[in-house]
Design an enzyme around this catalytic site. Structure first.
Site, PDB file in Angstrom:
ATOM      1  NE  ARG A  39      14.295   7.861  11.392  1.00 56.72           N
ATOM      2  CZ  ARG A  39      13.681   8.740  10.615  1.00 56.72           C
ATOM      3  NH1 ARG A  39      13.013   9.737  11.147  1.00 56.72           N
ATOM      4  NH2 ARG A  39      13.751   8.632   9.305  1.00 56.72           N
ATOM      5  CE  LYS A 199       0.282   9.179  -6.369  1.00 58.84           C
ATOM      6  NZ  LYS A 199      -0.099  10.580  -6.251  1.00 58.84           N
ATOM      7  N   GLY A 355      10.607   4.513   3.648  1.00 51.37           N
ATOM      8  CA  GLY A 355       9.772   4.630   4.830  1.00 51.37           C
ATOM      9  C   GLY A 355       9.009   3.351   5.067  1.00 51.37           C
ATOM     10  N   GLY A 378      13.545   9.511   3.240  1.00 48.09           N
ATOM     11  CA  GLY A 378      13.757  10.388   2.085  1.00 48.09           C
ATOM     12  C   GLY A 378      15.229  10.651   1.799  1.00 48.09           C
TER      13      GLY A 378
HETATM   14  P1  ADP Z   1       8.733   3.710   0.696  1.00 49.66           P
HETATM   15  O1  ADP Z   1       8.256   4.577   1.827  1.00 49.66           O
HETATM   16  O2  ADP Z   1       9.231   2.383   1.162  1.00 49.66           O
HETATM   17  O3  ADP Z   1       9.700   4.430  -0.203  1.00 49.66           O
HETATM   18  P2  ADP Z   1       6.442   4.455  -0.859  1.00 49.66           P
HETATM   19  O4  ADP Z   1       6.187   5.580   0.071  1.00 49.66           O
HETATM   20  O5  ADP Z   1       6.881   4.791  -2.233  1.00 49.66           O
HETATM   21  O6  ADP Z   1       7.452   3.400  -0.213  1.00 49.66           O
HETATM   22  O7  ADP Z   1       5.108   3.612  -1.032  1.00 49.66           O
HETATM   23  C1  ADP Z   1       4.503   2.947   0.027  1.00 49.66           C
HETATM   24  C2  ADP Z   1       3.066   2.734  -0.248  1.00 49.66           C
HETATM   25  O8  ADP Z   1       2.845   2.087  -1.482  1.00 49.66           O
HETATM   26  C3  ADP Z   1       2.420   1.848   0.789  1.00 49.66           C
HETATM   27  O9  ADP Z   1       1.628   2.636   1.643  1.00 49.66           O
HETATM   28  C4  ADP Z   1       1.609   0.850  -0.023  1.00 49.66           C
HETATM   29  O10 ADP Z   1       0.286   0.689   0.455  1.00 49.66           O
HETATM   30  C5  ADP Z   1       1.591   1.466  -1.389  1.00 49.66           C
HETATM   31  N1  ADP Z   1       1.377   0.468  -2.443  1.00 49.66           N
HETATM   32  C6  ADP Z   1       2.129  -0.618  -2.724  1.00 49.66           C
HETATM   33  N2  ADP Z   1       1.563  -1.339  -3.708  1.00 49.66           N
HETATM   34  C7  ADP Z   1       0.416  -0.710  -4.061  1.00 49.66           C
HETATM   35  C8  ADP Z   1      -0.615  -0.967  -5.007  1.00 49.66           C
HETATM   36  N3  ADP Z   1      -0.573  -2.036  -5.812  1.00 49.66           N
HETATM   37  N4  ADP Z   1      -1.647  -0.109  -5.082  1.00 49.66           N
HETATM   38  C9  ADP Z   1      -1.683   0.981  -4.282  1.00 49.66           C
HETATM   39  N5  ADP Z   1      -0.741   1.289  -3.362  1.00 49.66           N
HETATM   40  C10 ADP Z   1       0.308   0.456  -3.256  1.00 49.66           C
HETATM   41 MG    MG Z   2       6.875   6.204   1.941  1.00 53.28          MG
END
Ligand code: ADP
Ligand code: MG
Length: 398
Positions: A39, A199, A355, A378
């Site tokens: 950043r 999620k 993230g 976000g």
């Molecule tokens: P981002 O930050 O890229 O938007 P998220 O915050 O939505 O992504 O999700 C990231 C998390 O999702 C990671 O910490 C990862 O461990 C978790 N994750 C990915 N696949 C699975 C899974 N099959 N079961 C549980 N957690 C998962």
């Molecule tokens: Mg995240």
């Protein structure tokens, strides 16, 4: 929806001006040092453009979530790293407002750069307090917002201050708006969106916003488990949101009703526990055969191949959310492969936002091979959800 074309620092002559630049230096620290300077580097073009054209620059950022003044949340490590990157010592002022700061601002000369102390030491910041914004603006001629990662918050240094000083977007802000805006406005086709992460509940809005734009939606990660449940599969011990299965079913209907393609995992890696020990006993299953005592932790090889083909054909790829528990090496294969497939399609516009997904691309050393890796977290998701970002809204259109 907010316009993506904003007045930028290229539209102003900053020579001899004192410029308040809101940056997003909310970086991870380790042992009092900056652990990831992405950043900080991302803000350099704006800092250099302004100083090379004769401006004096004061940089303002938040760091973490301090409750009042807290030396543990000082921007001192950032000042040190920024100094290394700019090749000169960068002074960190003791605060972001007040008589001492104003005196220091008054002494700034053309080309000078200083860093103001953590703006969140003042609770008025997050309240978007107009009187506090006025204090922040004292002694400055122009306001520049380059903090795309903080643009989804209406805070004094991202919103209120833009009503006090003439406001411009920085070059990073512009780059983010252009790259993410092109996803929403005119993606080159075929357009593939890969959405993973933990999620469904946190990604429903971005899914709904992207479905009308995409040709193919690929769903992976923990959230895919809820989709699998919605299609009648058993997911054992997997992370799943049973109360969201109905919503997942409606998303599948919406995609298919729009004559688009949705790719769900056809095979998965599953483990008896989501840790190093479980990694020793991980097995690949067809999605119809996941046993009761196992948790899905990654996409399987046939699914990887399907995603590969979709990414290979695509001319636009947007990716948010790891497709497995990539923090554990044995469960990181699917996530790494996606980063690699995107890097291997240089003809496509490839954008990564989020993230953990950005972290995965950076760790794989592939960030430079993407068209755009968002610094937004976000903010990039909210932008793609079609929401108005207060920090963007506050800057006049071009
Ligand atoms: P981002 O930050 O890229 O938007 P998220 O915050 O939505 O992504 O999700 C990231 C998390 O999702 C990671 O910490 C990862 O461990 C978790 N994750 C990915 N696949 C699975 C899974 N099959 N079961 C549980 N957690 C998962
Ligand atoms: Mg995240």
């Amino acid at each position: 929806m907010t316009s993506f074309r904003k007045r930028t620092i290229r539209d102003v002559d900053p020579s001899g001006k004192k410029v308040f630049v809101r940056v997003d230096f909310n970086v991870p620290l380790e042992n009092g040092k900056v652990a990831d300077d992405t950043r900080i580097r991302a803000a350099l073009p704006t800092i250099k453009s302004l100083t090379e054209r004769g401006a004096a620059v004061a940089l303002c950022s938040h760091l973490g979530r301090p409750k009042g003044v807290d030396p543990g949340h000082s921007l001192a490590p950032v000042a040190a790293r920024l100094g290394e990157l700019l090749g000169k010592k960068i002074a960190l002022l003791s605060d972001c407002i007040g008589p001492q700061v104003q005196a220091a601002i008054g002494r700034l000369r053309r080309g000078d750069v200083v860093l103001l102390e953590n703006v969140r030491f003042h609770p008025e910041e997050e309240k978007n307090d107009p009187a506090f914004a006025k204090e922040l603006a004292k002694g400055f001629d122009l306001y520049v917002n380059d903090a795309f990662g903080a643009a989804h918050r209406a805070h004094a240094s991202t919103a209120a201050i833009a009503t006090i000083l003439p406001a411009y977007a920085g070059l990073l802000m512009e780059k983010e708006l252009t790259a993410l805006g092109s996803i929403l406005s005119e993606p080159k086709r075929p357009f593939v969106a890969i959405i993973g992460g933990a999620k469904v509940s946190s990604k429903i809005d971005v899914l709904r916003s992207l479905i009308p734009k995409v040709d193919t939606l690929a769903v992976g990660g923990g959230m895919a488990n809820t989709f699998l449940l919605a299609t009648g599969r058993k997911v054992g011990l997997s992370l799943v949101e049973e109360d969201r299965a109905g919503e997942a079913a409606r998303i599948i209907e919406q995609v298919e009703g729009d004559r688009k393609r949705i790719l769900l995992p056809v095979d998965v890696l599953a483990a008896p526990s989501v840790d190093e020990e479980g990694a020793q006993r991980a097995v690949t299953y067809d999605v119809d055969d996941v046993p009761d005592g196992m948790a899905i932790v990654d996409i399987g090889p046939r699914t990887v191949a399907q995603y590969r083909d979709a990414i290979r054909e695509a001319r636009t790829v947007f990716w948010n959310g790891p497709v497995g528990v990539f923090e554990i090496d044995a469960f990181a294969n699917g996530t790494r492969q996606i980063a690699q497939f995107m890097a291997n399609n240089p003809g496509a516009t490839t954008v990564v936002g989020g993230g953990e997904s950005v972290q995965a691309v950076t760790e794989a050393g592939l960030a430079d091979r993407m068209s755009h890796v968002s610094t937004g977290g976000g903010a990039s998701l909210e932008f793609l959800e079609g929401k108005t970002l207060p920090g963007v809204e506050a800057i006049p259109d071009a």
